[in-house]
Design a protein around this motif. Structure first.
Motif, PDB file in Angstrom:
ATOM      1  N   ALA A 148      -6.133  -1.236  -0.133  1.00  0.00           N
ATOM      2  CA  ALA A 148      -5.739   0.204   0.368  1.00  0.00           C
ATOM      3  C   ALA A 148      -4.035   0.443  -0.021  1.00  0.00           C
ATOM      4  O   ALA A 148      -3.290  -0.690   0.033  1.00  0.00           O
ATOM      5  N   GLY A 149      -3.933   1.613  -0.323  1.00  0.00           N
ATOM      6  CA  GLY A 149      -2.507   1.871  -0.455  1.00  0.00           C
ATOM      7  C   GLY A 149      -1.570   2.059   0.912  1.00  0.00           C
ATOM      8  O   GLY A 149      -0.409   2.010   0.895  1.00  0.00           O
TER       9      GLY A 149
ATOM     10  N   GLY B 177      -3.876   4.053  -4.212  1.00  0.00           N
ATOM     11  CA  GLY B 177      -4.586   3.071  -3.628  1.00  0.00           C
ATOM     12  C   GLY B 177      -5.441   2.477  -4.849  1.00  0.00           C
ATOM     13  O   GLY B 177      -5.592   3.117  -6.026  1.00  0.00           O
ATOM     14  N   PRO B 178      -6.210   1.168  -4.666  1.00  0.00           N
ATOM     15  CA  PRO B 178      -6.847   0.614  -5.898  1.00  0.00           C
ATOM     16  C   PRO B 178      -7.840   1.608  -6.179  1.00  0.00           C
ATOM     17  O   PRO B 178      -8.542   2.234  -5.357  1.00  0.00           O
ATOM     18  N   PHE B 179      -8.419   1.286  -7.502  1.00  0.00           N
ATOM     19  CA  PHE B 179      -9.595   2.229  -8.103  1.00  0.00           C
ATOM     20  C   PHE B 179     -10.652   1.682  -6.906  1.00  0.00           C
ATOM     21  O   PHE B 179     -10.849   0.762  -6.606  1.00  0.00           O
TER      22      PHE B 179
ATOM     23  N   SER C 157      -3.003   2.424  -9.171  1.00  0.00           N
ATOM     24  CA  SER C 157      -2.770   2.100  -7.964  1.00  0.00           C
ATOM     25  C   SER C 157      -1.246   1.803  -7.973  1.00  0.00           C
ATOM     26  O   SER C 157      -0.938   1.557  -7.016  1.00  0.00           O
TER      27      SER C 157
ATOM     28  N   LEU D 288       0.008  -7.050  -8.115  1.00  0.00           N
ATOM     29  CA  LEU D 288      -1.256  -6.495  -8.329  1.00  0.00           C
ATOM     30  C   LEU D 288      -2.297  -7.478  -8.259  1.00  0.00           C
ATOM     31  O   LEU D 288      -3.435  -7.165  -7.712  1.00  0.00           O
TER      32      LEU D 288
ATOM     33  N   PRO E 272     -15.727  -2.258 -14.308  1.00  0.00           N
ATOM     34  CA  PRO E 272     -16.082  -1.405 -13.279  1.00  0.00           C
ATOM     35  C   PRO E 272     -14.789  -0.705 -12.480  1.00  0.00           C
ATOM     36  O   PRO E 272     -14.847   0.160 -12.128  1.00  0.00           O
ATOM     37  N   VAL E 273     -13.927  -1.834 -12.400  1.00  0.00           N
ATOM     38  CA  VAL E 273     -12.755  -1.498 -11.986  1.00  0.00           C
ATOM     39  C   VAL E 273     -11.908  -1.740 -13.059  1.00  0.00           C
ATOM     40  O   VAL E 273     -11.535  -2.883 -13.365  1.00  0.00           O
ATOM     41  N   PRO E 274     -11.326  -0.735 -13.765  1.00  0.00           N
ATOM     42  CA  PRO E 274     -10.424  -0.781 -14.904  1.00  0.00           C
ATOM     43  C   PRO E 274      -8.841  -1.605 -14.422  1.00  0.00           C
ATOM     44  O   PRO E 274      -8.498  -1.260 -13.051  1.00  0.00           O
TER      45      PRO E 274
ATOM     46  N   LEU F 207       3.560  -4.636 -10.185  1.00  0.00           N
ATOM     47  CA  LEU F 207       3.392  -4.404  -8.649  1.00  0.00           C
ATOM     48  C   LEU F 207       2.856  -2.978  -8.306  1.00  0.00           C
ATOM     49  O   LEU F 207       2.558  -2.074  -9.261  1.00  0.00           O
ATOM     50  N   ARG F 208       2.488  -2.819  -7.169  1.00  0.00           N
ATOM     51  CA  ARG F 208       2.229  -1.522  -6.662  1.00  0.00           C
ATOM     52  C   ARG F 208       2.703  -1.416  -5.319  1.00  0.00           C
ATOM     53  O   ARG F 208       2.970  -2.328  -4.366  1.00  0.00           O
ATOM     54  N   PRO F 209       2.614  -0.126  -4.857  1.00  0.00           N
ATOM     55  CA  PRO F 209       3.333   0.185  -3.519  1.00  0.00           C
ATOM     56  C   PRO F 209       2.115   0.087  -2.452  1.00  0.00           C
ATOM     57  O   PRO F 209       1.064   0.455  -2.414  1.00  0.00           O
ATOM     58  N   VAL F 210       2.598  -0.484  -1.207  1.00  0.00           N
ATOM     59  CA  VAL F 210       1.694  -0.550  -0.020  1.00  0.00           C
ATOM     60  C   VAL F 210       2.660   0.188   0.951  1.00  0.00           C
ATOM     61  O   VAL F 210       3.786  -0.120   1.213  1.00  0.00           O
ATOM     62  N   CYS F 211       2.039   1.000   2.035  1.00  0.00           N
ATOM     63  CA  CYS F 211       2.968   1.989   2.891  1.00  0.00           C
ATOM     64  C   CYS F 211       2.181   1.515   4.264  1.00  0.00           C
ATOM     65  O   CYS F 211       1.092   1.101   4.340  1.00  0.00           O
TER      66      CYS F 211
END
Lengths: 530, 530
Positions: free
Chosen positions: A446-447, A468-470, A476, B149, B257-259, B490-494
């Motif tokens: 989750a984001g 968030g992830p696909f 994401s 990621l 399925p998940v790009p 990287l991706r952000p998470v809150c």
């Protein structure tokens, strides 16, 4: 102003020549005037040509000028007054109070991006000065800044006619980044779109910007959308809506000779985890909070809590009983459109017909059109794990409680989840260790992670992640709400050994924009925001 | 060490069971020992399972621990000593001096990422504190950080056996971001890859990290590569190589399925603009610089100057004559592989057979195998505009000079260009206004703009952009060289309303990592790097 039913291509009002869309009051099925004739590929061509012509001048506006433009949009939206609220209420069935709040949020969002632009951190200026004496080779002077990608196509959402639509988050962040914007209005609120579109166009004019900075198109079918996404001058796409709609845009964008990024916010069921001590200590209060979040706005939020995960037992039974009781008294609410209502009913029917899900409670019925009757279902974790269709988003006030036998099953259920916008944890002190053990898994899913809160309600601020992830989103690495959204529409460019006179202002040696640059690996101290 | 011909799956040496690849000395066509049997999809499965198992522990290493790991890799590479240089020279035909420089660059790159990790700015920590009294609704406490990621697949490049290969920029930036890495070794230098792979595995062990942080696979066909890119545990891909190779990976990644994102650095002809005064004042010096850049390393650089654009006239004629004269004396050089040599010859043949291009000069021939004979062609802008094939990259020491009649034609030629890694401008003071008028177009076309320099030579630093619009790369929003490359993984998470004890260190209220956070919209002062 009198609604005209016209599109806006720059400052020009242009009548479409395709099948018309019309606003419909979903509470009464009343068809609203005027008709909005759809645009054609030729109109997309016009708007793109204008946006392209505006790019070089708009992207080099000063930070102040661009901020003032964003503030002027907010001002023009506020100046629309009650007319905007009345029209939006008629087209969406949303209560006035909600729309007043959403207008406030929309304008605050524009002003927040104005501050972000002025601050200049988004330019991510990096300067590595020349080292002519370095051995074995001298180092050049190298300077990096962010530049806008180019014109952006924005597809408005149905469920936030202001905050995720014509002048919503995608538009605000793209304009903040220096990208001209072409909006395809959502067919659910064409009049609201026209009002906001004119406010935006007035701001463009008042700020002396080139007209192509903003255009607004209508269209009932795929023609306008596909023409927009495949036009070579469009360099990125923002979208909020269904999974099928988002994936169609992603596919069209990837099939271009030059592919472009699509930021599609699509589908999420927003799992809520109820931990044992919290459930034991306050099942009743949790049930109240849950049903309030579930039924808010007839459940028409991307962040609606569509899944509850907890361990079986008396505490969960109390929660289910209390939630069911509350749900049975929750009034039916008007949904945004007949299409959304029909999709909700289809989703509920699928659950009713699925032997792996049990109906637990239904909200109050209503005889009017498009009335969302809330639904609560339960299932066993083994059934949930065995049937992927139980993860399908039912957009509206429906949720599914997954009853797990032990902690291992809880972990399995979480691991099996698709990517999500949010995951919420309800816990008391005794639950902390159990929650901690699940955190890294939840971060991958989750984001946004919440503790003792409900996912509905997305703050517009610096730290928000609405992403968030696909398949929650198609990318994401970003957020569609909050100031970090500006980075979606930027790319870095490096300038090597440029004479100072040829450098853009952000990179000049004297630092005239007073940016806090990364200078030879050290962050400079001063900055505009102080 | 004795080369074994084995793959490395974590700390285990594993023999492949598919067709073997072998190093070949391109200067002599000597086949080198040992054979490297290719891996299968089952080996990919093993490596991915191990990487996945390592993820949660590796991504939560402290900034110091992760930095020390990157430094340990550099140390282990240096400890390989001459054996590495000897093997790389034998496998690539590259001169020892070049390889020594490249080893220095590779280790410096690892150490730069170590400093970047320690500094912590990449975490982009944003904290919006709670406002419980806010009207009409209280604000939650919201905190954002970047998380990795997940496991990353890296495809080594042929032309930088150290800096863009097993422990090159993609690997360094992915490890810096907290992502386990699985490298598919480039078949052109399997022995060099094994040496570096073992250095990396030793660093993993010395630092007490889980073995799955790094694996190294071999494979002659598509099996390993496609299995890697389509494995659900792989979350991003780094690639440097051909356009067809990169696009195949992009396509496979998008069809999942998940790009997942693919960062493919593919194809660029790096236009060089010669402005009138510069050309008039120093045609001879420009020609010398040009031929030196063109023939450096047999032209086997992504940033090779494959296109020159200038206005017709006596000054350009002088430049062409001087460049041709110099080129005719430039010795043939051994290319990296027979495959690259054959592709070069095919590209040159296509130009020789194209009536729109005229051969202007050829470098010296050589009788040995895989010898790159430099070639210089000219064309007219009208021909260039009429024939898109003249934009095809010819990887090697070949370039095309486009002769334009006027400034408008120069602009047209630039507008017609595909996306590029670089664009170089050679100008004197009198040329500044003309150059300025082209800047916004050039910014749209390239990731790095140079004044009075040649594009070969890519500094590893904070401000570098080694990237650019498609097809230079598959994602213009990033760079594959320089510290900003970490953001690719990287991706952000809150985190909303988290109790302090549950927050990751970077987000705790007391700021134990001493990060310069964005706190309620203001940048904090202190930071690790000072």
């Amino acid at each position: 102003m009198t609604l005209t039913g016209n599109m806006l291509i720059g400052q020009q009002r242009i009548a479409g020549n395709r099948e018309a869309i019309r606003g419909i009051d979903p509470a009464t099925h009343t068809v609203l005037e005027p008709a909005y004739a759809g645009g054609s590929a030729a109109h997309v061509e016009q708007a793109c040509a204008l946006a392209w012509a505006a790019l070089d001048s708009y992207r080099e506006t000063t930070l102040d000028a661009r901020s003032e433009f964003l503030e002027a949009i907010a001002h023009e939206i506020e100046a629309l007054g009650d007319e905007l609220i009345d029209r939006a209420a008629a087209e969406t069935g949303l209560p006035r109070g909600r729309l007043l709040g959403e207008r406030g949020r929309t304008c605050q969002q524009l002003r927040l991006f104005a501050r972000t632009v002025r601050n200049g951190e988004w330019l991510d200026v990096r300067v590595d000065t020349a080292q002519p004496q370095r051995q074995p080779l001298p180092r050049s002077d190298l300077r990096q800044r962010q530049v806008p990608l180019g014109p952006v196509a924005v597809f408005g959402a149905s469920n936030f006619p202001l905050a995720f639509s014509v002048a919503g988050g995608d538009t605000a962040s793209a304009l903040a980044a220096g990208c001209p914007v072409i909006v395809k209005a959502h067919s659910a609120h064409p009049g609201t779109s026209e009002l906001i579109g004119h406010a935006l166009a007035r701001a463009v004019k008042a700020c002396g910007l080139p007209p192509g900075v903003f255009s607004l198109l209508y269209g009932s079918g795929r023609e306008v959308g596909i023409a927009l996404v495949t036009d070579p001058r469009i360099k990125a796409v923002g979208f909020t809506g269904s999974r099928s709609g988002g994936l169609a845009l992603v596919q069209a964008a990837q099939a271009r000779p030059v592919p472009i990024p699509v930021y599609a916010e699509m589908s999420s069921i927003n799992p809520v985890l109820l931990f044992p001590a919290a459930l034991h200590n306050r099942a009743q209060a949790l049930a109240e909070g849950f049903v309030a979040s579930l039924t808010l706005g007839a459940g028409q939020f991307c962040t609606n809590p569509g899944l509850v995960i907890a361990r079986k037992g008396p505490a969960l039974n109390s929660f289910i009983a209390a939630a069911a009781e509350r749900l049975r008294h929750s009034p039916a609410q008007t949904m945004l459109t007949p299409g959304i209502f029909n999709a909700y009913e289809a989703g509920v029917t699928a659950l009713l017909e699925n032997p792996r899900a049990q109906l637990c409670a239904e909200g109050l019925r209503s005889t009017g059109p498009n009335q969302c009757q809330a639904r609560l279902f339960t299932t066993q974790s083994s059934d949930f794990l065995a049937d992927h269709s139980l993860q399908a988003e039912v957009f509206g006030a429906a949720s599914l409680i997954v009853q797990c036998s032990d902690d291992d099953e809880i972990r399995q259920v979480i691991e099996r989840l698709e990517g999500q916008l949010t995951a919420s944890l309800h816990l008391d002190d005794e639950d902390l260790e159990q929650a901690r053990a699940l955190l890294s898994t939840l971060e991958r899913k989750a984001g946004r992670l919440l503790v003792n809160g409900w996912p509905t309600g997305v703050e517009v601020c610096e730290a928000m992640v609405h992403g968030g992830p696909f398949p929650a989103t198609s990318d994401s690495r970003t957020t569609s709400v909050g100031t970090a959204a500006i980075h979606r529409f930027l790319r870095p460019v490096c300038y090597q050994d440029f004479p100072d006179s040829l450098l853009p202002g952000a990179l000049k040696q004297a630092n005239p924009l007073r940016l806090r640059r990364l200078l030879d690996g050290q962050r400079e101290a001063h900055n505009n925001a102080q």
